[in-house]
Design an enzyme around this catalytic site. Structure first.
Site, mmCIF file in Angstrom:
data_model
loop_
_atom_site.group_PDB
_atom_site.id
_atom_site.type_symbol
_atom_site.label_atom_id
_atom_site.label_comp_id
_atom_site.label_asym_id
_atom_site.label_seq_id
_atom_site.Cartn_x
_atom_site.Cartn_y
_atom_site.Cartn_z
ATOM 1 N N ASP A 139 -60.522 26.681 -13.654
ATOM 2 C CA ASP A 139 -60.063 25.812 -14.737
ATOM 3 C C ASP A 139 -59.210 24.669 -14.212
ATOM 4 O O ASP A 139 -58.315 24.858 -13.387
ATOM 5 C CB ASP A 139 -59.260 26.617 -15.766
ATOM 6 C CG ASP A 139 -58.845 25.759 -16.947
ATOM 7 O OD1 ASP A 139 -59.665 24.955 -17.395
ATOM 8 O OD2 ASP A 139 -57.710 25.906 -17.424
ATOM 9 N N ASP A 185 -54.703 27.055 -24.587
ATOM 10 C CA ASP A 185 -54.636 26.234 -23.373
ATOM 11 C C ASP A 185 -53.194 25.743 -23.167
ATOM 12 O O ASP A 185 -52.951 24.580 -22.844
ATOM 13 C CB ASP A 185 -55.609 25.064 -23.446
ATOM 14 C CG ASP A 185 -55.802 24.357 -22.091
ATOM 15 O OD1 ASP A 185 -55.293 24.871 -21.071
ATOM 16 O OD2 ASP A 185 -56.455 23.293 -22.065
ATOM 17 N N HIS A 202 -51.399 28.783 -19.241
ATOM 18 C CA HIS A 202 -50.921 28.408 -17.912
ATOM 19 C C HIS A 202 -49.424 28.706 -17.842
ATOM 20 O O HIS A 202 -48.640 28.036 -18.508
ATOM 21 C CB HIS A 202 -51.166 26.921 -17.661
ATOM 22 C CG HIS A 202 -52.604 26.514 -17.721
ATOM 23 N ND1 HIS A 202 -53.407 26.452 -16.613
ATOM 24 C CD2 HIS A 202 -53.389 26.168 -18.778
ATOM 25 C CE1 HIS A 202 -54.632 26.071 -16.964
ATOM 26 N NE2 HIS A 202 -54.642 25.894 -18.282
#
Length: 431
Positions: A160, A313, A71
């Protein structure tokens, strides 16, 4: 401190070369000229040559790592991270390619948004592949323009952070993705069973007085998606597997011809919910850090190949997001810079996994999931190389963080294995 120089004539000398694509391992030299691999051999003469020689004796020379789940917060929350700072954090972790998630503000849910990420990433230190949203504004109601988004650079699709709760909508998404040969990545949590839990439902959560997230919330969604993908023969990738039940289900459905793949994050391999005893909000993630039995099963799953790859992640947050009560803190932690030291310690040092197998989980396997070129040591290819010391012990600290955010529970943890150099996009980085 990251320093970089060009790779006009760079000779990597005497390293242990591990090529996870060809599965060859040998002590040798690798020559990079003008940013591309020009020769790999047991020995490359350097006398009379104007090579910049890097002594790699005792080091591993292998493919650049690939992270298919990061991210970078751009557009919308560049105070947490942007494409440039995320790229530098990736280099610090040994990654030369990453796939960015679409739950930004605005959401990456149109061809124009995909084009924005792809075009803005061209001159950054790593190669960035944007993942597009499955549904408009992550609402799970209307499909995005997948075909046009793929033409503009989308490599996969996911909502997500927002589970696709409606099974009919998930089935439709899998069908459309099948037409354009890309995977659907689902955040596998049943929102009703999750029940707004902030950590794993366990004795520890009861003792801390924190609302628990039942592991069945993940397992039931994983089971549903596995059934749907199997019935359609569609490509499904299961994000951040965290429970023993999920590993067993994936094993049940996985076969030689299966199109199902999955990933595990370093923090789920490294920590258990008992580590939250001091209310460290950097350990608040979704899905939550699970119990010791889950952690053991995840380690077995990645070692055996039931779980295909490791993905960080990487989820940056500001101090304001994290320096609050556990209930109010944001979900997520950064993970790029600490990844190799953490997983090498857990999997290789503590649990007997081979280093070659671990490297596969960080290189060829994630690229296979996303259908990215895996033969990186082919002569003439642009160099994507990570050079590491698998035995170096070091303590992860704030000085090792290049992200804009510092929400890491690994600060103060002793790591085993350190990335020393990275070659990416015709630049040579010293870490």
């Amino acid at each position: 401190m990251i320093n970089n120089q060009n790779t006009k004539k760079l000779l990597l000398k005497g390293g242990r070369i591990i090529d996870p694509f060809s599965k060859k391992t040998f002590i040798g030299d690798l020559l990079v000229e003008n940013g591309s691999i020009s020769k790999i051999a047991d020995s490359i003469p350097s006398k009379g040559k104007d090579y910049n020689i890097i002594d790699c004796k005792g080091l591993i020379v292998t493919h650049g790592f690939c992270d298919i789940h990061v991210h970078f917060r751009e557009p919308g929350r560049e105070d947490k991270e942007n494409l440039e700072s995320g790229s530098i954090a990736a280099i610090a972790g040994g990654f030369t390619q990453v796939c960015t998630m679409p739950n930004t503000d605005p959401v990456i849910d149109s061809p124009e948004h995909i084009y924005y990420i792809a075009s803005k990433s061209k001159n950054l230190p790593v190669e960035i592949f944007p993942i597009g949203a499955v549904s408009k504004n992550l609402e799970g109601k209307h499909l995005t323009e997948m075909m046009l988004m793929k033409k503009n650079g989308a490599i996969a699709f996911t909502d997500d952070g927002m589970p696709i709760q409606n099974p009919q909508f998930m089935s439709l998404a899998l069908r459309y993705a099948q037409m354009i040969d890309v995977p659907i990545l689902n955040h596998s949590e049943d929102i009703y069973l999750r029940n707004d839990g902030v950590m794993n439902a366990s004795k520890t959560s009861s003792n801390l007085g924190l609302k628990g997230n039942n592991s069945l919330a993940e397992a039931m969604m994983v089971y549903r998606d596995l059934l749907l993908a199997a019935s359609l023969n569609a490509r499904l990738h299961i994000l951040h597997v965290s429970t023993k039940e999920s590993v067993d289900l994936i094993k049940q459905f996985k076969s030689k011809d299966s199109l199902v793949t999955s990933e595990v994050s370093p923090h789920h391999l490294y920590f258990s919910d008992e580590d939250i005893k001091d209310f460290n909000t950097n350990l608040k993630v979704g899905p939550p850090i699970r119990g010791k039995a889950d952690r053991k099963k995840l380690i077995e799953g990645i070692k055996s190949g039931i779980i295909d790859c490791i993905a960080t992640d990487h989820a940056p947050h500001t101090l304001e997001d994290k320096e609050t009560t556990f209930n109010d803190a944001a979900f997520g932690m950064i993970g790029l810079e600490s990844c190799f030291g953490a997983v090498n310690k857990v999997l290789v040092k503590d649990n007997g996994m081979s280093l070659k197998s671990l490297i596969e989980k960080l290189t060829v396997n994630p690229r296979k999931v996303m259908n990215i070129d895996r033969n990186l040591f082919e002569i003439g290819k642009k160099a994507q190389i990570t050079i590491l010391d698998p035995n170096q012990k070091w303590t992860f600290s704030n000085e090792d963080i290049y992200s804009k955010s510092s929400n890491s529970p690994f600060i103060g943890e002793e790591m085993v294995g350190k990335v020393k150099y990275v070659l990416s996009k015709s630049k040579f980085y010293t870490l």
